[in-house]
Design an enzyme around this catalytic site. Structure first.
Site, mmCIF file in Angstrom:
data_model
loop_
_atom_site.group_PDB
_atom_site.id
_atom_site.type_symbol
_atom_site.label_atom_id
_atom_site.label_comp_id
_atom_site.label_asym_id
_atom_site.label_seq_id
_atom_site.Cartn_x
_atom_site.Cartn_y
_atom_site.Cartn_z
ATOM 1 N N ASP A 14 29.780 33.396 44.782
ATOM 2 C CA ASP A 14 30.509 33.690 43.876
ATOM 3 C C ASP A 14 29.566 33.387 42.503
ATOM 4 O OD1 ASP A 14 32.505 34.119 41.786
ATOM 5 O OD2 ASP A 14 33.259 31.876 41.972
ATOM 6 N N GLU A 74 30.411 38.661 45.226
ATOM 7 C CA GLU A 74 31.577 38.915 44.544
ATOM 8 C C GLU A 74 30.853 39.880 43.276
ATOM 9 O OE1 GLU A 74 34.407 37.009 41.288
ATOM 10 O OE2 GLU A 74 34.748 36.452 43.554
ATOM 11 N N ASP A 147 35.145 27.214 42.723
ATOM 12 C CA ASP A 147 34.187 28.265 42.791
ATOM 13 C C ASP A 147 33.423 28.096 44.262
ATOM 14 O OD1 ASP A 147 33.579 29.142 39.866
ATOM 15 O OD2 ASP A 147 34.064 27.084 40.090
#
Length: 187
Positions: A14, A74, A147
């Site tokens: 991420d 992502e 996260d």
């Protein structure tokens, strides 16, 4: 980390310029399990280019330590702040460059797609994603930052997408998926 021939390791990332989350997923006999997850805190660095260097270095360290077969990352999404999106895109690009430098194939997923794969809803919160991952992977530790679970979610999304392509399986809902795949769901 030594892998068996029937195993696959997926590094999920991420990307972020304040915090980058990551997760390492081991797939053995088509069953996923978490190996590691964590974050790279970048808030303490004021220089944006130094942040990008730290992201590159950390991704290289993760690749050299865990030898992932694939990277799931992502994709940045368009928001109201164009400058934030550009910075996020740079962070993602640096992570991708690190993977490319080690010949690790890259797979990108939109945030909505990741949330949908994990929770069944593209509008799910970070907390809901973390809760579903905890159940799916039987996690015992609580991450300090969501996260980290977002990075792990990218890896799990890739595992799910690469094993059950929606078009090929004809599955239209989680209920239908569970009905067709009783051996893949752990209770």
């Amino acid at each position: 980390m030594q892998k068996q021939p029937t195993e696959k390791i997926i590094l999920g990332i991420d990307p972020g310029t304040a915090i980058m989350g990551y997760g390492i997923l081991l797939v053995r006999n088509n069953k996923p399990s978490m190996v590691a997850m964590g974050v790279l805190e970048l808030k303490k660095y004021s220089d944006h280019y130094l942040k990008l260097q730290k992201i590159f270095d950390r991704v290289i360290q993760l690749i050299d330590s865990y030898h992932p077969d694939e990277l799931a990352i992502e994709a940045p999404f368009f928001g109201k702040n164009v400058q934030s999106m550009l910075k996020l895109g740079r962070a993602q690009g640096v992570a991708m460059a690190a993977a490319l430098s080690r010949s690790v194939p890259i797979f990108e997923y939109a945030p909505l797609r990741i949330k949908q794969a994990i929770t069944g809803r593209g509008s799910a919160s970070k907390e809901q994603v973390a809760m579903m991952l905890k159940q799916l992977l039987k996690l015992t530790e609580e991450p300090e930052y969501l996260d980290a679970t977002d990075g792990l979610a990218a890896a799990v999304c890739h595992f799910l997408q690469s094993n059950v392509p929606a078009a090929a399986s004809g599955v239209k809902s989680w209920k239908e998926f569970i009905g067709k795949n009783p051996g893949r769901i752990r209770k």
